[in-house]
Design an enzyme around this catalytic site. Structure first.
Site, PDB file in Angstrom:
ATOM      1  N   ASP A  88       4.862  -5.373  -8.699  1.00  0.00           N
ATOM      2  CA  ASP A  88       5.069  -6.260  -9.903  1.00  0.00           C
ATOM      3  C   ASP A  88       6.043  -6.291 -10.706  1.00  0.00           C
ATOM      4  OD1 ASP A  88       1.806  -4.637 -10.945  1.00  0.00           O
ATOM      5  OD2 ASP A  88       2.767  -3.278 -11.533  1.00  0.00           O
ATOM      6  N   ASP A  99      -7.821  -3.668  -6.759  1.00  0.00           N
ATOM      7  CA  ASP A  99      -5.759  -3.429  -7.443  1.00  0.00           C
ATOM      8  C   ASP A  99      -6.558  -1.663  -6.739  1.00  0.00           C
ATOM      9  OD1 ASP A  99      -4.096  -2.114  -8.495  1.00  0.00           O
ATOM     10  OD2 ASP A  99      -4.384  -3.269  -9.937  1.00  0.00           O
TER      11      ASP A  99
HETATM   12  C1  DGJ Z   1      -1.137  -2.679 -11.403  1.00  0.00           C
HETATM   13  C2  DGJ Z   1      -1.468  -4.041 -10.705  1.00  0.00           C
HETATM   14  O1  DGJ Z   1       0.058  -4.456 -10.291  1.00  0.00           O
HETATM   15  C3  DGJ Z   1      -0.886  -5.065 -12.105  1.00  0.00           C
HETATM   16  O2  DGJ Z   1      -1.009  -6.949 -11.675  1.00  0.00           O
HETATM   17  C4  DGJ Z   1      -2.203  -4.880 -12.914  1.00  0.00           C
HETATM   18  O3  DGJ Z   1      -3.155  -5.504 -12.614  1.00  0.00           O
HETATM   19  C5  DGJ Z   1      -2.174  -3.856 -13.351  1.00  0.00           C
HETATM   20  N1  DGJ Z   1      -2.156  -3.128 -12.540  1.00  0.00           N
HETATM   21  C6  DGJ Z   1      -3.065  -3.172 -14.076  1.00  0.00           C
HETATM   22  O4  DGJ Z   1      -4.183  -2.239 -14.257  1.00  0.00           O
END
Ligand code: DGJ
Length: 725
Positions: free
Chosen positions: A545, A475
């Protein structure tokens, strides 16, 4: 195939359905001649006579330099008569920056030319390198063009070399430049723009005199703008008409521009963002630009997309990972956020095991001191207070239940409240005396520094070595600010952004090589780094997301303009959706997620019996169709941005199977009984549409079509289509 006609000095490059043509004119300038449907070498001579020579000044013309301003060229230079934006600008020690690059030599070699330290095309049939030189500055350029017989993608980049004795400063060095002639038709440009939770929405705007520029200034490719631009002809539709795609295989700050000259030709070029860019070249040194994948399609946007999908799968994504059957994952993020313990995780794992899920992915919060987003990043050591028995206990439980285990990292980041920051505050990007901008309460590690990348490589590797981990989610949750590194002197700060990106690639290269059996999923606060550079390391990327059953159709549709469905992680999440608050049927969320690498992102222990039955069914369906997701051809049938329906179709390369997913958004009394024409089938084959109990020829299914089903708001449908033999 690449040919060179020495009498006319014409280069003709041909791929599957296109030809690209240029020639060296009397002034030694590399003039662009043609890019479009495939032509023969003899046609290239006619093009030179008609288009090329017409743009050239006559022999002995004292004002010839000014004529370069109207010439279609393979490279725009600065200060010598061409007043459109330049492709490369190099400032010499005496301050002069004017240049005119002229042909010196060329060579044609078999295969692709690898780029050290950067993503690059893994294979090609042939590569043409044309060397140009500016006599004033002794700067040389290698323009590289790679072609493959079975592809509509032309891969380009440029190397800038200081062949002089004195140091020089590169102020701009794009990867490619080409010119599309005025076709007397209105052209428009398509970009993939967005925001967090709303990535890659196609936006089409007219192209007119002046400049169009898309870019990222965030330090990575970004949610706001994908490093991709397409130029569409007036007649370009989903499956017909001409379009040209420009995709940078790059994850850093980029720019792509389209300038329309007074002669009406469109100069399209792009590369590393030239804003704040500077790269010092001592005598003998080179700067290598990232590659760009250029596509010509005479079969509309759909044809272009399929050419890119094949290209990414065959030539960019790691061949060892690209066709690996994707595990159906359960990710705990939206189920627990930071609030979990062994008991909670084990209950999700137990539920997942009963439903047929393959892999449990433990997201943010398992390391350091991390109960919210204010602390812990950089401390890649398991938090044993939170996870009793450490990762081994959770992994052991997964194994017992027959699941594999995946783990989340955010390797490029650091929290100020972390052991890493306390030990090395100078490893965070920033400038002493300047209060850093914070994003999600965190700072970015200075990946221009080798020792920082080495440290992260070691700590992440230790976790991967000591535990049975088959999946990593990588990430990145903030933009880069301050843009400064103490590791470079004042006059080399212009190198910062690109060096950061090289640091990211270095870590990705080392980790993916060191752990060949681990599957890597990219992510950047959702889909903020979904680009051809990232795909080189991560065969799959978290698309967004936003997993809302309606919004996701738009995000996946837009993403598919360039990127294959197999590269999109698509999860079913809970309702009301955490991002949009909308409630959509469970079946619809599953159907939309099945058009990618499917998974779940909710608390499986809270599902009703009916929902659990649906999960089992969805997984069984996915295991039947995942071959089409991995290898099939995508046809976009109904546009969620301008119709009341979303519909996409995957067709096997041998055209014996297809899979259709659709969704109807709002109740509209008059929109059913409309015809949906399928695409991509074999006209001569007979097919069954299982769910409709219909048997018909490919010709009928594509020519006459089927009715859209009658459905409530956000209702969805799935059709499995098979050849009847
Ligand atoms: C952003 C990501 O897109 C989410 O899926 C998740 O992993 C969060 N970060 C965790 O902090």
């Amino acid at each position: 195939m690449i040919t060179y006609g020495s009498r006319d000095k014409i280069f003709l490059l041909s791929g599957k359905n296109y030809s690209y043509c240029m020639y060296v004119n009397r002034m030694g300038i590399l003039q662009h001649l043609y890019w479009g449907r495939k032509i023969a070498a003899a046609d290239a001579c006619f093009l030179k006579a008609q288009r090329g020579v017409a743009a050239e000044p006559s022999e002995g013309d004292r004002n010839a330099d000014m004529a370069t301003g109207g010439m279609p060229q393979e490279l725009g230079s600065f200060g010598r008569g061409d007043f459109r934006s330049a492709t490369v600008v190099v400032r010499r020690k005496d301050g002069a920056a004017m240049s005119r690059f002229c042909y010196v030599s060329h060579k044609i070699v078999k295969g692709a030319v690898p780029l050290a330290g950067m993503p690059c095309v893994r294979k090609a049939d042939e590569t043409l390198t044309i060397t140009l030189r500016d006599a004033l500055s002794d700067i040389e350029l290698d323009l590289n063009y790679s072609v493959s017989e079975d592809s509509d993608i032309l891969v380009r980049n440029m190397v800038v070399r200081n062949a002089g004795k004195e140091a020089a400063e590169v102020e701009k060095a794009f990867s490619f430049c080409t010119e599309l002639p005025d076709t007397c038709g209105t052209r428009s440009a398509l970009r993939l723009a967005g925001a967090w939770a709303s990535e890659r929405k196609p936006i089409v705007t007219p192209i007119a005199e002046g400049s169009l520029r898309i870019e990222s200034l965030c330090g990575y490719s970004s949610h706001a703008m994908n490093p991709f631009l397409a130029v569409l002809s007036e007649d370009c539709g989903e499956e017909s008409g001409e379009c040209y795609g420009f995709n940078l295989l790059y994850s850093g700050s980029f720019a792509i521009t389209a300038d329309v000259s007074s002669e009406k030709s469109i100069r399209v070029q792009g590369g590393v963002n030239d804003c704040l860019f500077g790269w010092q070249l001592k005598s003998g040194e080179s700067f290598v630009t990232p590659q760009a994948a250029l596509c010509y399609s005479a079969a509309g946007l759909g044809g272009m997309s399929r050419a890119y999908h094949d290209f990414f799968r065959e030539n960019i994504i790691d061949p060892k990972r690209v066709y690996v059957r994707r595990p159906v994952v359960i990710n705990n993020w939206e189920a627990t956020y930071f609030d979990f313990d062994n008991e909670k995780l084990c209950s999700i794992i137990d539920a997942a095991a009963q439903l047929g899920v393959d892999t449990f992915v433990l997201d943010d919060g398992w390391f350091g001191k991390r109960d919210d987003d204010t602390s812990g990043l950089g401390d890649w050591f398991v938090n044993k207070k939170k996870l009793k028995g450490g990762l081994k206990a959770v992994i052991g439980h997964c194994k017992e239940k027959g699941l594999k285990f995946g783990l989340w990292f955010e390797p490029e980041m650091v929290s100020e409240d972390s052991d890493l920051y306390r030990a090395h505050p100078d490893w965070a990007i920033g400038k002493a005396g300047v209060e850093p901008c914070r994003g999600r309460n965190q700072l970015v590690l200075d990946f221009t520094r080798r020792e920082v990348v080495d440290y992260i490589f070691e700590t992440v590797s230790k976790i991967l070595r000591e535990n049975e981990i088959s999946y990593v989610k990588w990430d990145k949750n903030r933009d880069i600010t301050e843009n400064y590194t103490a590791s470079l002197p004042a006059d080399r700060q212009g190198e910062f952004w690109h060096r950061y990106t090289l640091g990211f690639y270095d870590l990705a290269e080392r980790l993916t090589k060191e752990f060949p059996n681990v599957f890597f999923e990219g992510c950047a606060g959702g889909g903020g780094r979904f680009d051809g550079g990232a795909l080189y390391y991560f065969p799959q990327i978290w698309t967004s997301d936003d997993t809302d059953g309606l919004e996701r159709t738009k995000i996946q549709w837009g993403t598919s303009v360039c990127y294959p469905v197999s590269s999109m992680s698509c999860h079913v999440s809970a309702c009301p959706n955490h991002q949009t608050q909308r409630t959509t049927p469970f079946a619809t969320r599953g159907a939309v997620a099945s058009l990618g690498a499917t998974g779940y992102e909710l608390d499986l222990t809270k599902l009703s019996e009916e929902e659990k039955a649906q999960v089992r069914e969805q997984i069984a369906n996915y295991k039947q169709t995942d071959e089409l997701v991995l290898k099939g051809d995508l046809y976009r049938l109904s546009d969620p941005f301008c119709t009341n329906y979303f519909c996409e179709m995957l067709v096997g390369k041998d055209k014996t199977r297809a899979y259709v997913v659709g969704e109807r958004f709002r109740g509209d009394p008059c929109d059913h009984d409309r015809v949906l024409k399928l695409r991509g089938l074999d006209e001569g084959k007979t097919y069954t549409v299982k769910e409709l109990n219909v048997t018909a020829s490919g010709a009928a299914l594509m020519g006459a079509g089927l009715f859209y089903p009658r459905l409530p708001d956000c209702g969805s449908w799935i059709w499995h289509i098979e050849e009847v033999r």
